[in-house]
Design a protein around this motif. Structure first.
Motif, PDB file in Angstrom:
ATOM      1  N   ASP A  48       0.827  -1.202   0.000  1.00  0.00           N
ATOM      2  CA  ASP A  48       0.000   0.000   0.000  1.00  0.00           C
ATOM      3  C   ASP A  48       0.871   1.265   0.000  1.00  0.00           C
ATOM      4  OD1 ASP A  48      -2.408   1.487   0.138  1.00  0.00           O
ATOM      5  OD2 ASP A  48      -2.100   1.776   2.297  1.00  0.00           O
ATOM      6  N   GLY A  49       0.612   2.157  -0.943  1.00  0.00           N
ATOM      7  CA  GLY A  49       1.334   3.425  -1.002  1.00  0.00           C
ATOM      8  C   GLY A  49       2.628   3.369  -1.779  1.00  0.00           C
ATOM      9  N   ILE A  50       2.976   2.220  -2.302  1.00  0.00           N
ATOM     10  CA  ILE A  50       4.223   2.080  -3.060  1.00  0.00           C
ATOM     11  C   ILE A  50       3.900   2.021  -4.555  1.00  0.00           C
ATOM     12  CG2 ILE A  50       6.291   0.707  -3.432  1.00  0.00           C
ATOM     13  CD1 ILE A  50       6.054   1.927  -0.628  1.00  0.00           C
ATOM     14  N   GLY A  51       4.426   2.980  -5.305  1.00  0.00           N
ATOM     15  CA  GLY A  51       4.176   3.026  -6.740  1.00  0.00           C
ATOM     16  C   GLY A  51       5.453   2.932  -7.546  1.00  0.00           C
ATOM     17  N   SER A  52       5.308   2.909  -8.853  1.00  0.00           N
ATOM     18  CA  SER A  52       6.462   2.741  -9.747  1.00  0.00           C
ATOM     19  C   SER A  52       7.419   3.925  -9.676  1.00  0.00           C
ATOM     20  CB  SER A  52       5.981   2.532 -11.183  1.00  0.00           C
ATOM     21  OG  SER A  52       5.168   3.622 -11.605  1.00  0.00           O
ATOM     22  N   VAL A  53       6.895   5.126  -9.410  1.00  0.00           N
ATOM     23  CA  VAL A  53       7.767   6.303  -9.302  1.00  0.00           C
ATOM     24  C   VAL A  53       8.704   6.162  -8.108  1.00  0.00           C
ATOM     25  CG1 VAL A  53       7.843   8.793  -8.902  1.00  0.00           C
ATOM     26  CG2 VAL A  53       6.105   7.823 -10.431  1.00  0.00           C
ATOM     27  N   ILE A  54       8.164   5.721  -6.984  1.00  0.00           N
ATOM     28  CA  ILE A  54       8.964   5.536  -5.770  1.00  0.00           C
ATOM     29  C   ILE A  54      10.048   4.497  -5.991  1.00  0.00           C
ATOM     30  CG2 ILE A  54       8.873   4.641  -3.403  1.00  0.00           C
ATOM     31  CD1 ILE A  54       6.163   5.989  -3.123  1.00  0.00           C
ATOM     32  N   LEU A  55       9.702   3.442  -6.703  1.00  0.00           N
ATOM     33  CA  LEU A  55      10.641   2.333  -6.892  1.00  0.00           C
ATOM     34  C   LEU A  55      11.519   2.493  -8.132  1.00  0.00           C
ATOM     35  CD1 LEU A  55       8.341  -0.727  -6.060  1.00  0.00           C
ATOM     36  CD2 LEU A  55       9.832   0.558  -4.530  1.00  0.00           C
ATOM     37  N   GLY A  56      11.361   3.621  -8.817  1.00  0.00           N
ATOM     38  CA  GLY A  56      12.045   3.806 -10.090  1.00  0.00           C
ATOM     39  C   GLY A  56      13.545   3.567 -10.056  1.00  0.00           C
ATOM     40  N   ASP A  57      14.214   4.028  -9.013  1.00  0.00           N
ATOM     41  CA  ASP A  57      15.674   3.916  -8.951  1.00  0.00           C
ATOM     42  C   ASP A  57      16.132   2.999  -7.817  1.00  0.00           C
ATOM     43  OD1 ASP A  57      18.257   4.551  -9.824  1.00  0.00           O
ATOM     44  OD2 ASP A  57      18.466   6.125  -8.320  1.00  0.00           O
ATOM     45  N   LEU A  58      15.209   2.171  -7.310  1.00  0.00           N
ATOM     46  CA  LEU A  58      15.507   1.368  -6.125  1.00  0.00           C
ATOM     47  C   LEU A  58      16.648   0.387  -6.336  1.00  0.00           C
ATOM     48  CD1 LEU A  58      14.736   0.478  -3.236  1.00  0.00           C
ATOM     49  CD2 LEU A  58      13.113  -1.126  -4.258  1.00  0.00           C
ATOM     50  N   PHE A  59      16.735  -0.198  -7.491  1.00  0.00           N
ATOM     51  CA  PHE A  59      17.671  -1.310  -7.688  1.00  0.00           C
ATOM     52  C   PHE A  59      18.977  -0.900  -8.382  1.00  0.00           C
ATOM     53  CE2 PHE A  59      13.319  -3.014  -7.645  1.00  0.00           C
ATOM     54  CZ  PHE A  59      13.416  -3.835  -6.536  1.00  0.00           C
ATOM     55  N   GLY A  60      19.272   0.381  -8.409  1.00  0.00           N
ATOM     56  CA  GLY A  60      20.515   0.845  -9.004  1.00  0.00           C
ATOM     57  C   GLY A  60      21.721   0.401  -8.178  1.00  0.00           C
TER      58      GLY A  60
END
Length: 367
Positions: A48-60
């Protein structure tokens, strides 16, 4: 926490668009920062509350590389790191939804079983504001509180210096990493600060210095403390932000009132007018509102010295209370023809001597 835990938590903290609230939510769901960074993206998107924008650079991969550099800095400078789930993490800050997931510390800070208050105010503090701040810390010294502030000009450094003078623990919350100090003029206070407490920050050594950092660090000033005291403030200012944050954490806020024509009192007067702060006219308003008690074991020894040490003003108040049973502070002041600030101070001294005791409703009686 282990070095591996620290590495992955730093990496998570380094990701843009992921602040402390989101980071905690991810860690809560996955169990650890390492698990977050190794989880499948489509699984995280179900939170809940987690979207693609937030996760966009997570795995760099660069986040781990930057985290490794910061660990080198941490080790080389003997910096203590507190994780938000650790026992050593400040207890009051644990209850703040946006408290930092990692808190970096230098010095000899000890917050266990301590009374903690934050003192903030104008950087261009007036002479009367400085005098009130110094008197406040001096009078509260008998309660041995930890004094928290932002290590800035004006009110902040006045609070820190007065705490050091009275051998109180004091903590500076910084708006930058522990590799620098701002303002540079305060570098001369660092040794004494770290002997009598130290510094907290959630900024990295590599973080850019930005004016918005000051607003972010204010949540730590408010979150560490059971109360925030605003000495002076113009109509707008960082001190008022700290007061608002403190209110949002359901902590007490105090404000020192001033004349309506004084620009540096406008913010404080507004806090009081809008019932966002207790009016602070006497240092002993703080322990009264916060229900601080002095150590009981110190009282018997003091009681034996009684009566012979009462000065003339104490005798007047003692005789009045003896004849009139329980009385409020205002009534004592009026009937003994004494100013309220004087009576509050004298009553505390008499309480220490074991002559009187405070009761609910601002009442006092002879023991």
């Amino acid at each position: 926490m282990t070095e591996t835990d620290l590495l992955y938590t730093l990496a998570l903290q380094h990701v843009p668009n992921i602040g402390d609230i989101i980071a905690k939510r991810l860690i809560q769901h996955c169990g650890s920062a390492e698990a977050v960074l190794k989880e499948k993206k489509h699984h995280l998107l179900k939170i809940d509350g987690i979207g693609s924008v937030i996760l966009g650079d997570l795995f760099g991969s660069h986040h781990l590389k930057e985290a490794e550099k910061e660990i080198v800095f941490i080790k080389e400078n003997n910096i203590k790191v507190s994780y938000f789930k650790d026992d050593g993490y400040p207890e009051k800050l644990k209850h703040c939804i946006d408290g930092p997931i990692l808190l970096f510390q230098s010095g000899a800070i000890n917050l266990k079983q301590q009374r903690i208050i934050s003192i903030v105010g104008a950087r261009k503090i007036t002479t009367s504001g400085m005098a009130f701040c110094e008197d406040l810390v001096e009078k509260l010294a008998i309660y041995n509180p930890v004094i928290v502030s932002g290590f800035a000009y004006g009110t902040d450094i006045t609070a820190h210096k007065t705490a050091i003078k009275h051998q109180l623990q004091t903590i500076g919350c910084l708006a930058h990493g522990l590799n620098k100090i701002y303002p540079k003029a305060h570098k001369r206070y660092m040794v004494d600060m770290e002997k009598n407490g130290g510094f907290f920050t959630d900024f990295w050594s590599s973080d850019a210095f930005d004016k918005n950092n000051f607003l972010k660090r204010n949540r730590i000033i408010a979150g560490l403390s059971e109360a925030t005291i605003v000495i002076e403030s113009a109509e707008k200012g960082g001190s008022l932000v700290t007061a608002d944050i403190s209110n949002s954490y359901n902590r007490d806020v105090f404000a020192v009132p001033g004349r309506t024509t004084d620009l540096q009192s406008t913010g404080c007067n507004n806090l009081i007018k809008h019932q966002k702060a207790h009016m602070l006219t006497n240092p002993f308003d703080v322990p009264y509102i916060l229900n601080w008690k002095l150590e009981e074991e110190t009282k018997p020894a003091i009681q034996k010295q009684l009566f012979v040490e009462l000065d003339d003003t104490e005798k007047v108040i003692y005789n009045y209370l003896k004849e009139n049973d329980k009385q409020q502070l205002d009534g004592i002041a009026i009937n003994c023809s004494l100013p309220i600030f004087k009576v509050a101070s004298v009553l505390l001294n008499m309480e220490l001597k074991g002559v009187i005791r405070p009761l609910p409703g601002k009442l006092f009686e002879v023991i």
